[in-house]
Design a protein around this motif. Structure first.
Motif, PDB file in Angstrom:
ATOM      1  N   PRO A  14     -46.631  14.763 -24.498  1.00 62.26           N
ATOM      2  CA  PRO A  14     -47.358  15.768 -25.270  1.00 62.26           C
ATOM      3  C   PRO A  14     -47.577  17.080 -24.510  1.00 62.26           C
ATOM      4  N   VAL A  15     -47.396  17.070 -23.207  1.00 57.88           N
ATOM      5  CA  VAL A  15     -47.601  18.275 -22.400  1.00 57.88           C
ATOM      6  C   VAL A  15     -46.282  19.012 -22.178  1.00 57.88           C
ATOM      7  N   SER A  16     -45.285  18.302 -21.627  1.00 61.19           N
ATOM      8  CA  SER A  16     -44.015  18.942 -21.269  1.00 61.19           C
ATOM      9  C   SER A  16     -42.966  18.869 -22.379  1.00 61.19           C
ATOM     10  N   ARG A  17     -43.204  18.016 -23.362  1.00 61.62           N
ATOM     11  CA  ARG A  17     -42.260  17.777 -24.465  1.00 61.62           C
ATOM     12  C   ARG A  17     -40.969  17.115 -24.013  1.00 61.62           C
ATOM     13  N   GLN A  18     -40.968  16.549 -22.824  1.00 58.61           N
ATOM     14  CA  GLN A  18     -39.791  15.836 -22.334  1.00 58.61           C
ATOM     15  C   GLN A  18     -39.700  14.466 -22.984  1.00 58.61           C
ATOM     16  N   PRO A  19     -38.495  13.969 -23.186  1.00 61.21           N
ATOM     17  CA  PRO A  19     -38.344  12.603 -23.675  1.00 61.21           C
ATOM     18  C   PRO A  19     -38.908  11.608 -22.660  1.00 61.21           C
ATOM     19  N   VAL A  20     -39.275  10.441 -23.137  1.00 61.63           N
ATOM     20  CA  VAL A  20     -39.770   9.384 -22.254  1.00 61.63           C
ATOM     21  C   VAL A  20     -38.834   8.191 -22.325  1.00 61.63           C
ATOM     22  N   LEU A  21     -38.805   7.454 -21.230  1.00 65.17           N
ATOM     23  CA  LEU A  21     -37.955   6.274 -21.104  1.00 65.17           C
ATOM     24  C   LEU A  21     -38.812   5.112 -20.636  1.00 65.17           C
ATOM     25  N   PRO A  22     -38.413   3.876 -20.937  1.00 65.26           N
ATOM     26  CA  PRO A  22     -39.169   2.735 -20.422  1.00 65.26           C
ATOM     27  C   PRO A  22     -39.132   2.709 -18.895  1.00 65.26           C
ATOM     28  N   LEU A  23     -40.240   2.389 -18.296  1.00 67.75           N
ATOM     29  CA  LEU A  23     -40.323   2.265 -16.845  1.00 67.75           C
ATOM     30  C   LEU A  23     -39.634   0.967 -16.452  1.00 67.75           C
ATOM     31  N   GLY A  24     -38.728   1.041 -15.499  1.00 65.31           N
ATOM     32  CA  GLY A  24     -37.994  -0.137 -15.049  1.00 65.31           C
ATOM     33  C   GLY A  24     -38.893  -1.122 -14.320  1.00 65.31           C
ATOM     34  N   THR A  25     -38.418  -2.331 -14.158  1.00 65.15           N
ATOM     35  CA  THR A  25     -39.182  -3.400 -13.518  1.00 65.15           C
ATOM     36  C   THR A  25     -39.599  -3.032 -12.099  1.00 65.15           C
ATOM     37  N   ALA A  26     -38.671  -2.508 -11.304  1.00 67.13           N
ATOM     38  CA  ALA A  26     -38.992  -2.130  -9.929  1.00 67.13           C
ATOM     39  C   ALA A  26     -39.982  -0.968  -9.900  1.00 67.13           C
ATOM     40  N   GLN A  27     -39.800  -0.007 -10.802  1.00 69.52           N
ATOM     41  CA  GLN A  27     -40.721   1.124 -10.875  1.00 69.52           C
ATOM     42  C   GLN A  27     -42.116   0.664 -11.286  1.00 69.52           C
ATOM     43  N   ALA A  53     -48.779  -3.453 -17.830  1.00 71.51           N
ATOM     44  CA  ALA A  53     -47.782  -4.452 -18.197  1.00 71.51           C
ATOM     45  C   ALA A  53     -46.484  -3.788 -18.634  1.00 71.51           C
ATOM     46  N   GLU A  54     -46.613  -2.576 -19.147  1.00 65.82           N
ATOM     47  CA  GLU A  54     -45.458  -1.841 -19.666  1.00 65.82           C
ATOM     48  C   GLU A  54     -45.823  -0.356 -19.647  1.00 65.82           C
ATOM     49  N   ALA A  55     -44.822   0.511 -19.465  1.00 58.91           N
ATOM     50  CA  ALA A  55     -45.104   1.941 -19.411  1.00 58.91           C
ATOM     51  C   ALA A  55     -43.856   2.746 -19.735  1.00 58.91           C
ATOM     52  N   LEU A  56     -44.082   4.024 -20.014  1.00 56.42           N
ATOM     53  CA  LEU A  56     -43.008   4.985 -20.272  1.00 56.42           C
ATOM     54  C   LEU A  56     -43.113   6.087 -19.236  1.00 56.42           C
ATOM     55  N   ILE A  57     -41.976   6.634 -18.830  1.00 52.51           N
ATOM     56  CA  ILE A  57     -41.952   7.709 -17.847  1.00 52.51           C
ATOM     57  C   ILE A  57     -41.162   8.881 -18.410  1.00 52.51           C
ATOM     58  N   THR A  58     -41.620  10.096 -18.086  1.00 52.97           N
ATOM     59  CA  THR A  58     -40.902  11.278 -18.543  1.00 52.97           C
ATOM     60  C   THR A  58     -39.556  11.379 -17.836  1.00 52.97           C
ATOM     61  N   ARG A  59     -38.648  12.081 -18.453  1.00 54.25           N
ATOM     62  CA  ARG A  59     -37.297  12.204 -17.914  1.00 54.25           C
ATOM     63  C   ARG A  59     -37.286  12.773 -16.501  1.00 54.25           C
ATOM     64  N   ASP A  60     -38.224  13.669 -16.185  1.00 54.72           N
ATOM     65  CA  ASP A  60     -38.258  14.245 -14.844  1.00 54.72           C
ATOM     66  C   ASP A  60     -38.941  13.340 -13.819  1.00 54.72           C
ATOM     67  N   GLY A  61     -39.477  12.202 -14.251  1.00 55.15           N
ATOM     68  CA  GLY A  61     -40.074  11.237 -13.339  1.00 55.15           C
ATOM     69  C   GLY A  61     -41.426  11.641 -12.781  1.00 55.15           C
ATOM     70  N   ARG A  62     -42.133  12.530 -13.456  1.00 53.45           N
ATOM     71  CA  ARG A  62     -43.415  13.013 -12.950  1.00 53.45           C
ATOM     72  C   ARG A  62     -44.629  12.378 -13.615  1.00 53.45           C
ATOM     73  N   THR A  63     -44.469  11.898 -14.849  1.00 52.07           N
ATOM     74  CA  THR A  63     -45.621  11.426 -15.613  1.00 52.07           C
ATOM     75  C   THR A  63     -45.319  10.092 -16.276  1.00 52.07           C
ATOM     76  N   VAL A  64     -46.299   9.185 -16.212  1.00 54.20           N
ATOM     77  CA  VAL A  64     -46.174   7.865 -16.831  1.00 54.20           C
ATOM     78  C   VAL A  64     -47.263   7.703 -17.880  1.00 54.20           C
ATOM     79  N   TYR A  65     -46.896   7.091 -18.986  1.00 60.15           N
ATOM     80  CA  TYR A  65     -47.832   6.746 -20.053  1.00 60.15           C
ATOM     81  C   TYR A  65     -47.835   5.238 -20.217  1.00 60.15           C
ATOM     82  N   ARG A  66     -49.008   4.640 -20.244  1.00 59.42           N
ATOM     83  CA  ARG A  66     -49.087   3.187 -20.393  1.00 59.42           C
ATOM     84  C   ARG A  66     -48.767   2.791 -21.830  1.00 59.42           C
ATOM     85  N   VAL A  67     -48.383   1.545 -21.978  1.00 58.65           N
ATOM     86  CA  VAL A  67     -48.125   0.955 -23.287  1.00 58.65           C
ATOM     87  C   VAL A  67     -49.050  -0.245 -23.398  1.00 58.65           C
ATOM     88  N   ASP A  68     -49.947  -0.223 -24.362  1.00 58.91           N
ATOM     89  CA  ASP A  68     -50.904  -1.305 -24.575  1.00 58.91           C
ATOM     90  C   ASP A  68     -50.503  -2.109 -25.804  1.00 58.91           C
TER      91      ASP A  68
END
Length: 92
Positions: A14-27, A53-68
């Motif tokens: 919502p801030v940068s308007r970048q797409p988000v991707l699922p956070l990988g297991t190692a991340q 338990a689950e999260a999304l990360i912006t394409r630039d790898g700077r911001t994570v959003y949790r998934v509840d």
């Protein structure tokens, strides 16, 4: 619970308007280790309330959003700044 692919295609930061991707297991493991060590912070500077338990990360790898319970929490004040966490941001 995996996020529906169609939903993932339309979600963006919502801030940068970048797409988000699922956070990988190692991340995710690296992020949860940073949360446990008190190194991960929400964008407002407060502590992350607990492991994710689950999260999304912006394409630039700077911001994570949790998934509840399969629902992305796309609130700017609930985002996690991971720009200084190389293992989470994909630079580790």
């Amino acid at each position: 619970m995996a996020i529906d692919k169609r939903l993932l295609e339309i979600l963006c930061c919502p801030v940068s308007r970048q797409p988000v991707l699922p956070l990988g297991t190692a991340q995710l493991a690296a992020l949860n280790a940073a949360v446990a060590a008190g190194r991960a912070r929400l964008t407002d500077g407060s502590e992350v309330p607990g492991p994710l338990a689950e999260a999304l990360i912006t394409r630039d790898g700077r911001t994570v959003y949790r998934v509840d319970d399969g629902i992305p929490v796309m609130l700017a004040d609930q985002a996690i700044d991971v720009s200084g966490l190389d293992d989470v941001a994909g630079r580790g």
